[in-house]
Design a protein around this motif. Sequence first.
Motif, PDB file in Angstrom:
ATOM      1  N   GLU A  56       0.834  -1.212   0.000  1.00  0.00           N
ATOM      2  CA  GLU A  56       0.000   0.000   0.000  1.00  0.00           C
ATOM      3  C   GLU A  56       0.866   1.259   0.000  1.00  0.00           C
ATOM      4  N   ILE A  57       1.945   1.250   0.792  1.00  0.00           N
ATOM      5  CA  ILE A  57       2.832   2.411   0.853  1.00  0.00           C
ATOM      6  C   ILE A  57       3.503   2.646  -0.494  1.00  0.00           C
ATOM      7  N   SER A  58       3.995   1.563  -1.116  1.00  0.00           N
ATOM      8  CA  SER A  58       4.695   1.699  -2.395  1.00  0.00           C
ATOM      9  C   SER A  58       3.766   2.184  -3.496  1.00  0.00           C
ATOM     10  N   LEU A  59       2.496   1.765  -3.437  1.00  0.00           N
ATOM     11  CA  LEU A  59       1.530   2.181  -4.447  1.00  0.00           C
ATOM     12  C   LEU A  59       1.008   3.593  -4.205  1.00  0.00           C
ATOM     13  N   SER A  60       1.266   4.133  -3.008  1.00  0.00           N
ATOM     14  CA  SER A  60       0.609   5.386  -2.627  1.00  0.00           C
ATOM     15  C   SER A  60       1.563   6.552  -2.421  1.00  0.00           C
ATOM     16  N   PHE A  61       2.843   6.399  -2.802  1.00  0.00           N
ATOM     17  CA  PHE A  61       3.756   7.545  -2.736  1.00  0.00           C
ATOM     18  C   PHE A  61       3.181   8.720  -3.520  1.00  0.00           C
ATOM     19  N   ASP A  62       2.750   8.422  -4.756  1.00  0.00           N
ATOM     20  CA  ASP A  62       2.215   9.487  -5.596  1.00  0.00           C
ATOM     21  C   ASP A  62       0.908  10.042  -5.040  1.00  0.00           C
ATOM     22  N   ASN A  63       0.123   9.177  -4.388  1.00  0.00           N
ATOM     23  CA  ASN A  63      -1.126   9.629  -3.767  1.00  0.00           C
ATOM     24  C   ASN A  63      -0.838  10.683  -2.698  1.00  0.00           C
ATOM     25  N   ALA A  64       0.164  10.424  -1.859  1.00  0.00           N
ATOM     26  CA  ALA A  64       0.503  11.364  -0.792  1.00  0.00           C
ATOM     27  C   ALA A  64       0.953  12.703  -1.364  1.00  0.00           C
ATOM     28  N   ILE A  65       1.736  12.670  -2.441  1.00  0.00           N
ATOM     29  CA  ILE A  65       2.241  13.905  -3.035  1.00  0.00           C
ATOM     30  C   ILE A  65       1.099  14.718  -3.644  1.00  0.00           C
ATOM     31  N   VAL A  66       0.190  14.026  -4.353  1.00  0.00           N
ATOM     32  CA  VAL A  66      -0.947  14.730  -4.960  1.00  0.00           C
ATOM     33  C   VAL A  66      -1.872  15.283  -3.876  1.00  0.00           C
ATOM     34  N   ASN A  67      -2.088  14.503  -2.814  1.00  0.00           N
ATOM     35  CA  ASN A  67      -2.888  14.997  -1.692  1.00  0.00           C
ATOM     36  C   ASN A  67      -2.277  16.261  -1.106  1.00  0.00           C
ATOM     37  N   ALA A  68      -0.958  16.230  -0.909  1.00  0.00           N
ATOM     38  CA  ALA A  68      -0.277  17.389  -0.331  1.00  0.00           C
ATOM     39  C   ALA A  68      -0.388  18.607  -1.241  1.00  0.00           C
ATOM     40  N   ASN A  69      -0.311  18.383  -2.550  1.00  0.00           N
ATOM     41  CA  ASN A  69      -0.426  19.477  -3.511  1.00  0.00           C
ATOM     42  C   ASN A  69      -1.783  20.165  -3.404  1.00  0.00           C
ATOM     43  N   LYS A  70      -2.828  19.375  -3.183  1.00  0.00           N
ATOM     44  CA  LYS A  70      -4.174  19.936  -3.053  1.00  0.00           C
ATOM     45  C   LYS A  70      -4.396  20.528  -1.657  1.00  0.00           C
ATOM     46  N   LEU A  71      -3.859  19.855  -0.641  1.00  0.00           N
ATOM     47  CA  LEU A  71      -4.079  20.293   0.732  1.00  0.00           C
ATOM     48  C   LEU A  71      -3.438  21.641   1.040  1.00  0.00           C
ATOM     49  N   LYS A  72      -2.297  21.932   0.407  1.00  0.00           N
ATOM     50  CA  LYS A  72      -1.606  23.187   0.713  1.00  0.00           C
ATOM     51  C   LYS A  72      -2.428  24.400   0.301  1.00  0.00           C
ATOM     52  N   GLU A  73      -3.448  24.197  -0.557  1.00  0.00           N
ATOM     53  CA  GLU A  73      -4.307  25.287  -0.990  1.00  0.00           C
ATOM     54  C   GLU A  73      -5.564  25.404  -0.126  1.00  0.00           C
ATOM     55  N   MET A  74      -5.754  24.451   0.806  1.00  0.00           N
ATOM     56  CA  MET A  74      -6.956  24.438   1.636  1.00  0.00           C
ATOM     57  C   MET A  74      -6.698  25.155   2.957  1.00  0.00           C
ATOM     58  N   THR A  75      -7.769  25.599   3.594  1.00  0.00           N
ATOM     59  CA  THR A  75      -7.647  26.231   4.902  1.00  0.00           C
ATOM     60  C   THR A  75      -7.291  25.175   5.941  1.00  0.00           C
ATOM     61  N   PRO A  76      -6.688  25.578   7.066  1.00  0.00           N
ATOM     62  CA  PRO A  76      -6.332  24.616   8.115  1.00  0.00           C
ATOM     63  C   PRO A  76      -7.515  23.771   8.582  1.00  0.00           C
ATOM     64  N   ALA A  77      -8.711  24.366   8.631  1.00  0.00           N
ATOM     65  CA  ALA A  77      -9.893  23.617   9.075  1.00  0.00           C
ATOM     66  C   ALA A  77     -10.196  22.457   8.139  1.00  0.00           C
ATOM     67  N   TRP A  78     -10.143  22.722   6.826  1.00  0.00           N
ATOM     68  CA  TRP A  78     -10.443  21.653   5.870  1.00  0.00           C
ATOM     69  C   TRP A  78      -9.296  20.662   5.756  1.00  0.00           C
ATOM     70  N   GLN A  79      -8.078  21.119   5.984  1.00  0.00           N
ATOM     71  CA  GLN A  79      -6.964  20.186   6.058  1.00  0.00           C
ATOM     72  C   GLN A  79      -7.190  19.184   7.192  1.00  0.00           C
ATOM     73  N   HIS A  80      -7.580  19.713   8.346  1.00  0.00           N
ATOM     74  CA  HIS A  80      -7.823  18.856   9.505  1.00  0.00           C
ATOM     75  C   HIS A  80      -8.962  17.878   9.227  1.00  0.00           C
ATOM     76  N   ARG A  81     -10.028  18.351   8.584  1.00  0.00           N
ATOM     77  CA  ARG A  81     -11.156  17.471   8.284  1.00  0.00           C
ATOM     78  C   ARG A  81     -10.757  16.331   7.350  1.00  0.00           C
ATOM     79  N   PHE A  82      -9.941  16.679   6.344  1.00  0.00           N
ATOM     80  CA  PHE A  82      -9.515  15.620   5.425  1.00  0.00           C
ATOM     81  C   PHE A  82      -8.618  14.604   6.117  1.00  0.00           C
ATOM     82  N   LEU A  83      -7.706  15.102   6.972  1.00  0.00           N
ATOM     83  CA  LEU A  83      -6.741  14.214   7.609  1.00  0.00           C
ATOM     84  C   LEU A  83      -7.325  13.443   8.784  1.00  0.00           C
ATOM     85  N   THR A  84      -8.559  13.764   9.197  1.00  0.00           N
ATOM     86  CA  THR A  84      -9.231  12.980  10.242  1.00  0.00           C
ATOM     87  C   THR A  84     -10.369  12.167   9.624  1.00  0.00           C
ATOM     88  N   TRP A  85     -11.427  12.867   9.194  1.00  0.00           N
ATOM     89  CA  TRP A  85     -12.551  12.157   8.578  1.00  0.00           C
ATOM     90  C   TRP A  85     -12.134  11.483   7.275  1.00  0.00           C
TER      91      TRP A  85
END
Length: 375
Positions: A56-85
């Motif tokens: 799962e980790i090997s298949l998801s390196f790119d997933n983490a990078i793309v998530n981070a690319n989108k998350l950096k544009e979100m407000t802290p509240a929505w970042q927290h919601r995505f990383l919890t819920w």
Amino acid sequence: MKQSISDKPTLGYFRWAFIMTAFGLALGALLGWQSTGTISGMATIFFICAVLAVLEISLSFDNAIVNANKLKEMTPAWQHRFLTWGIIIAVFGMRIVFPLAIVAIAANIGPIDAVVLAARQPAEYARIMNEAHLPIAAFGGTFLLMVGLTYFFDHEKDVHWIVSLEKLMSRGATIKGIEIAFVLLLILTFASLLEGEESTAFVYSAIYGLVTFLVVEVIGALLDASQRAMSEAARGGLGAFIYLEVLDASFSFDGVIGAFALTQNLFIIAIGLGIGAMYVRSMTIMLVEKGTLTHYRYLEHGAFYAILILAIIMYVQTLFHIPEVVTGLGGAALIGVSLWSSIRHNKRKGKKTQAEAEAKAQAEAHSPARERLKA
């Protein structure tokens, strides 16, 4: 959205992933002991859970990078919601509910019966999941193709890794709908290689994947636009949240289906992939807070190339099997090369900056004004 760079140590980001690893592997060993009653059986299931986590980790390196690319544009509240819920949806939704839903629909049984089938008849459960692989691969592959192509077919993109190719795609973005036309052409090509019902199922599933991407893009744009219109402070990022959830689901298709090559037990799969998902979450947080994507300028490019490769592999898997290790190592290798290229760029930039500073200092030291001052 600008964020300060965190000085938190790297291992600190993986604390909960380490805890989840210990808990998950212990649970896997307990499950092995209860199901087999032997030390060897317990060790086997323990090992399978560990391998699934690495997969799962090997298949998801790119997933983490793309998530981070989108998350950096979100407000802290929505970042927290995505990383919890969001992680709850990713672990329990995609790794448990999603496979059960596929079996329930394919076998025309209720969700409870699907759970019973997974527990008592794992071979039959795995057979149904494998039969559903073609439409899943077509749907997920198409969605990921659109994600990757949309990144490169962007006329405003001015940072290029593979310069000639990416400049060509960037210029091609001025042709409206070019990425959709490319995907449709690819769908028709692969459909022509399949026969009968398989060809029909591939086309329908791929079109659903394309439509899903477009719908998510439209809904996301409308939601985020409406929130920006309310007030800058109220801007949340619900559209980005939905986009990331669908994207994570598409990434999960390959891992969930591939896991059945190692075990037919749904609960072992959920444990192993759940451990891996926690590491993806930790990597995502680290990339956002430490500003890694900004520092390594080509890392994001490598992730999106890996997405395109994964999408093509999912298409090819409708024709014949490709080992999951090839998929995982291929994406990891691309990201590794992009990281190496980024480091080389930073070194060249650092040397250039130093040389310019030295030249400026020398010029100032020998300037006429300074000479007159000395006199």
